[in-house]
Structures are given as structure tokens and as C-alpha cells.
Design a protein around this motif. Sequence first.
Motif, PDB file in Angstrom:
ATOM      1  N   GLY A 389      34.940  33.539  43.601  1.00 57.60           N
ATOM      2  CA  GLY A 389      35.095  34.283  42.354  1.00 57.60           C
ATOM      3  C   GLY A 389      35.016  33.381  41.143  1.00 57.60           C
ATOM      4  O   GLY A 389      34.339  33.690  40.159  1.00 57.60           O
ATOM      5  N   GLN A 390      35.712  32.246  41.190  1.00 60.32           N
ATOM      6  CA  GLN A 390      35.695  31.312  40.070  1.00 60.32           C
ATOM      7  C   GLN A 390      34.296  30.732  39.866  1.00 60.32           C
ATOM      8  O   GLN A 390      33.822  30.636  38.731  1.00 60.32           O
ATOM      9  CB  GLN A 390      36.684  30.184  40.325  1.00 60.32           C
ATOM     10  CG  GLN A 390      38.136  30.615  40.352  1.00 60.32           C
ATOM     11  CD  GLN A 390      39.088  29.431  40.378  1.00 60.32           C
ATOM     12  OE1 GLN A 390      38.775  28.371  39.850  1.00 60.32           O
ATOM     13  NE2 GLN A 390      40.236  29.609  41.007  1.00 60.32           N
ATOM     14  N   VAL A 391      33.656  30.340  40.947  1.00 59.34           N
ATOM     15  CA  VAL A 391      32.315  29.757  40.848  1.00 59.34           C
ATOM     16  C   VAL A 391      31.337  30.775  40.280  1.00 59.34           C
ATOM     17  O   VAL A 391      30.489  30.451  39.429  1.00 59.34           O
ATOM     18  CB  VAL A 391      31.837  29.249  42.218  1.00 59.34           C
ATOM     19  CG1 VAL A 391      30.381  28.801  42.151  1.00 59.34           C
ATOM     20  CG2 VAL A 391      32.720  28.095  42.687  1.00 59.34           C
ATOM     21  N   GLY A 392      31.450  32.025  40.737  1.00 53.56           N
ATOM     22  CA  GLY A 392      30.578  33.063  40.208  1.00 53.56           C
ATOM     23  C   GLY A 392      30.752  33.256  38.713  1.00 53.56           C
ATOM     24  O   GLY A 392      29.783  33.413  37.965  1.00 53.56           O
ATOM     25  N   ALA A 393      32.012  33.225  38.251  1.00 56.79           N
ATOM     26  CA  ALA A 393      32.275  33.375  36.819  1.00 56.79           C
ATOM     27  C   ALA A 393      31.716  32.195  36.031  1.00 56.79           C
ATOM     28  O   ALA A 393      31.086  32.368  34.979  1.00 56.79           O
ATOM     29  CB  ALA A 393      33.778  33.505  36.576  1.00 56.79           C
ATOM     30  N   ILE A 394      31.928  30.973  36.536  1.00 56.89           N
ATOM     31  CA  ILE A 394      31.399  29.787  35.860  1.00 56.89           C
ATOM     32  C   ILE A 394      29.882  29.845  35.782  1.00 56.89           C
ATOM     33  O   ILE A 394      29.272  29.549  34.747  1.00 56.89           O
ATOM     34  CB  ILE A 394      31.845  28.507  36.598  1.00 56.89           C
ATOM     35  CG1 ILE A 394      33.359  28.325  36.471  1.00 56.89           C
ATOM     36  CG2 ILE A 394      31.132  27.280  36.040  1.00 56.89           C
ATOM     37  CD1 ILE A 394      33.921  27.225  37.354  1.00 56.89           C
ATOM     38  N   GLN A 395      29.266  30.252  36.882  1.00 58.78           N
ATOM     39  CA  GLN A 395      27.808  30.356  36.909  1.00 58.78           C
ATOM     40  C   GLN A 395      27.299  31.322  35.848  1.00 58.78           C
ATOM     41  O   GLN A 395      26.363  31.013  35.098  1.00 58.78           O
ATOM     42  CB  GLN A 395      27.368  30.830  38.290  1.00 58.78           C
ATOM     43  CG  GLN A 395      25.910  31.253  38.380  1.00 58.78           C
ATOM     44  CD  GLN A 395      25.636  32.058  39.626  1.00 58.78           C
ATOM     45  OE1 GLN A 395      25.932  31.619  40.724  1.00 58.78           O
ATOM     46  NE2 GLN A 395      25.077  33.243  39.468  1.00 58.78           N
ATOM     47  N   GLU A 396      27.925  32.507  35.776  1.00 56.98           N
ATOM     48  CA  GLU A 396      27.448  33.519  34.843  1.00 56.98           C
ATOM     49  C   GLU A 396      27.724  33.149  33.395  1.00 56.98           C
ATOM     50  O   GLU A 396      26.937  33.456  32.506  1.00 56.98           O
ATOM     51  CB  GLU A 396      28.080  34.868  35.184  1.00 56.98           C
ATOM     52  CG  GLU A 396      27.520  35.470  36.442  1.00 56.98           C
ATOM     53  CD  GLU A 396      26.014  35.370  36.460  1.00 56.98           C
ATOM     54  OE1 GLU A 396      25.356  35.879  35.532  1.00 56.98           O
ATOM     55  OE2 GLU A 396      25.477  34.767  37.393  1.00 56.98           O
ATOM     56  N   VAL A 397      28.858  32.489  33.144  1.00 57.72           N
ATOM     57  CA  VAL A 397      29.103  31.974  31.799  1.00 57.72           C
ATOM     58  C   VAL A 397      28.018  30.965  31.444  1.00 57.72           C
ATOM     59  O   VAL A 397      27.519  30.920  30.309  1.00 57.72           O
ATOM     60  CB  VAL A 397      30.501  31.340  31.699  1.00 57.72           C
ATOM     61  CG1 VAL A 397      30.661  30.595  30.375  1.00 57.72           C
ATOM     62  CG2 VAL A 397      31.575  32.419  31.801  1.00 57.72           C
TER      63      VAL A 397
END
Length: 454
Positions: A389-397
Amino acid sequence: MTVNTSPAPTRSSLHRWWAMLPLLLGILIGALAISSVATALPAIRSELHFSDTEVLWLVDIYSLTLAATLILAARIGDAFGRKRIVLIGLAGFAVLNAIGGVATSGLVLIIVRALLGTAEAFVIAGVVATIGAHYQARQRVLAYGLWTATFGAGSALGPVVGGLLADGPGWRWLLLGAVPLAVLAVVLTVWLVPDSRAARSQAWDVPSIVMSIVALGALVYALHEALASPLVAGAVGVVAVIGLIFFVTRQRRLADPLIDVGLFAAPGFSTAISRILISSGASSASVVLISLHLQDASGMTAAEAGLMLLPQAAAIVAGGVLAPVLLRRLRSGTATMLALLLQAVGLGMLALNPAAVLVPLAFIGLGFGVAGTLAATTLFDVTTVDHAGQVGAIQEVGFALGGGLGIAVLGTIAAVVEPGGVVAAIATGAVIVLLAAAAPYLGRGRARAGRNSA
């Protein structure tokens, strides 16, 4: 690279790939919503009597709320289930697009766009975390290739769709047409998509949540306002920097941070994020600059200019699908470097002749499709499933900020350099992408030189 012979697909593996259908449909709806409004703006402004400030907010508010709520959406997905937040986002698409499609007030439409950005954050956070949790190795590369291709194609096709609908049945069909697609995506998600969540319980640190929203929202706002209101953008940018410093410092002290900033120390993680920023920035800026150039210099309509951007859309799709194929012959780092080089070549060709767009835009799109896919996959390869979840958010940011930063920086160059601002901006983009391709190898060269001197 050696490739093992894969076994015949099982029912469960086939079901896993069917699950991509609603996930990609959700991504497509959001990508079209982000990009299609640009060419429909004159029609919207005329009917709803928008002021210049209201028009600016109509465009910017979607990306602003998307970036500001991504990290929070990812944390909710980690705690309560990623499938659940995808469903929340898709249901929001259906309801909000129906409301926006019949809106008679400009303020209502702006509020709808803001809430649609939040719905998109839930969809994207759920989709990227689901892919990270349920796909492994080459399957993950292919899944992210399909994600990149879908988002890139939707973003590039949006201006075409917006122009055609605005000139035809009307701009309201940009919103109303998304309603049945969102309903279909909800049904397919319930049926096909598996659920996942983080293995450990999630803490809810309110200051971290508030500051993540404030800092990211301020940063995206500053990027969008850099040209129109540089003083305001500068002041908001200072708020963003202070907020980010507070956020990072606090995350380092927490036992269960909202975002584990230690992820950036994982081998290859920071390099992958920087490549996402630069590649997405170059792709987004080239679309905006060439679209404006074709309309200003060649007198094309918005729909005609949008059609000229189709090669880039097709190439992004091809790049996303091609990425896993390249890994059969090349290392991920080598393939990413070659993709960035191709993107730099396309930008260089545009700088030499901005009117000849077919091949250069295809190179830019193909490079972004491959580089974006492989860089996004690297983020998950060097981390654990619990961090999905965190990695996905960082990626999209990273993708969102990359696009905003690319448009702000290269757009500023195009505006202030006279004559030949577009050429100067695109040439600058080519140099930046070229440096991003060479950076890991330059770093290794400096490290070897240091060892030799020692």
C-alpha cells in the motif's frame, strides 16, 4: 537473462488475470477524467459562465485532491482491504459523474471534480497495491505494463475524446458516459478481484495524516500555479517544503509510520522513483507543449491537435506491453536506460522540428511506457508485500508530481524564452531525460574512480 519454462496456466492464474479487467477499467476512467477536460474547457466555460480563476480550479482541483489523498487512501486499504477501497472509488465515480453531468452551477462542478480526484486516489491506491500483493516476478512486470499502458493511453486519448464530445453531443457526456463504465467496473470488481490487506495492524497518527494531505496538496498546487501566480506558488511551495520536512521527521520517530521513509534506502528504490518523476514529466510536458504549439502555430482545432497526439498514446500502450518481453533479453536497469534514451531521442527530434510529431511522439510514448513500467515494478521488487500500500502510494505520487513538475518547469521555459520557447523547453527535457538514463552509470564510474584513487 535465463527464463524458466512456465507451466500451463491454472484456473487460479487465469482468474488472477481476469481480475485485471475491472482494475484497468477503473484506471482508464480516471485517466480520461484527468485529461479530457482540457479540450472541452471552452464549451464548459461558455455554458456555465466560468471566470478565468474558476476555469483554473476546474482543471487543477482533480490532480490536487488526487495527490493529497493518495497516502491516506493507501493506509485505509492496508487496514480495511484494498478491494474495498477500489469499490469505494468506483462507486464514487458513478455517483459523482452523474451529478456533474447534470450540474448547472460552476461551483457544483468544481466540487464534483475535487471529489472525483479523491475517488481516483482510492482506485489507484487499491489497484497498485493489489498488483503488488497478488502478482510476482514477471507476472508483476506484465501487470504493471498493462497498468502503465492503460493510464498512458487514457491520458493521451483524453484530449481527443474531450474535443470530439465537446464539438458533438456536448461536454456533459464526458461525465455521463463514465457512469455505466464505473457501474460495470464495480460489478466486475466484486466478482473477479481478490482482496488483500497488510498483515500487521495499522496505526492512525492524525498529525501525519493531516500533514501528508497539506504538504502534498500544497506541493501540487504550487506546481500548477507556478506560471499563473508565481508569488502565490512560491509561498505555497514554502508551506509544502516545511510540511514535507515535518512529515519525514515525524515518520522517522514513529514505530508504525504512515510512510516508511526507510523504503528510499532500499537498493534501487530512489533511482526508480527519480526515473518515474523524470519520464512521466517529459511525457506529460511534451503532450501539453506540442498540443499548444499545433493550435497556436498551425491553427488546428483542439480535436485536430488531440488526434495528432494519438501516436504517443499508441506507443505508451506498446511500451507497457513490451516491457516484460524486454526482460527476457535484458536486465531491468539496462532496459530502463534504453527506454529513457529513446525518450530523449524523441524529445531531441521534436526540438529540431516541432511540426513533425509522428515519430518523435511515438519514441517519447514508447520510452515512457517501458521506463514507467519497469521503474514501478522495481519499487515492489525491492520491498515486501506488507509495504504494498505504501509503495503504491509513493509510486502514484511520483507519477502525479512528475507530470506536474515537467509541465511547470518546461512550460515556464516555453513561456519566458522568446523566440523559440517551445524548442528550448523540449531540448531541456531531452537533456534531463538523457542525464537520468546515464546517472546510474556515471555514479558507478565515480565510485570506481574513488576506489582507484584510494
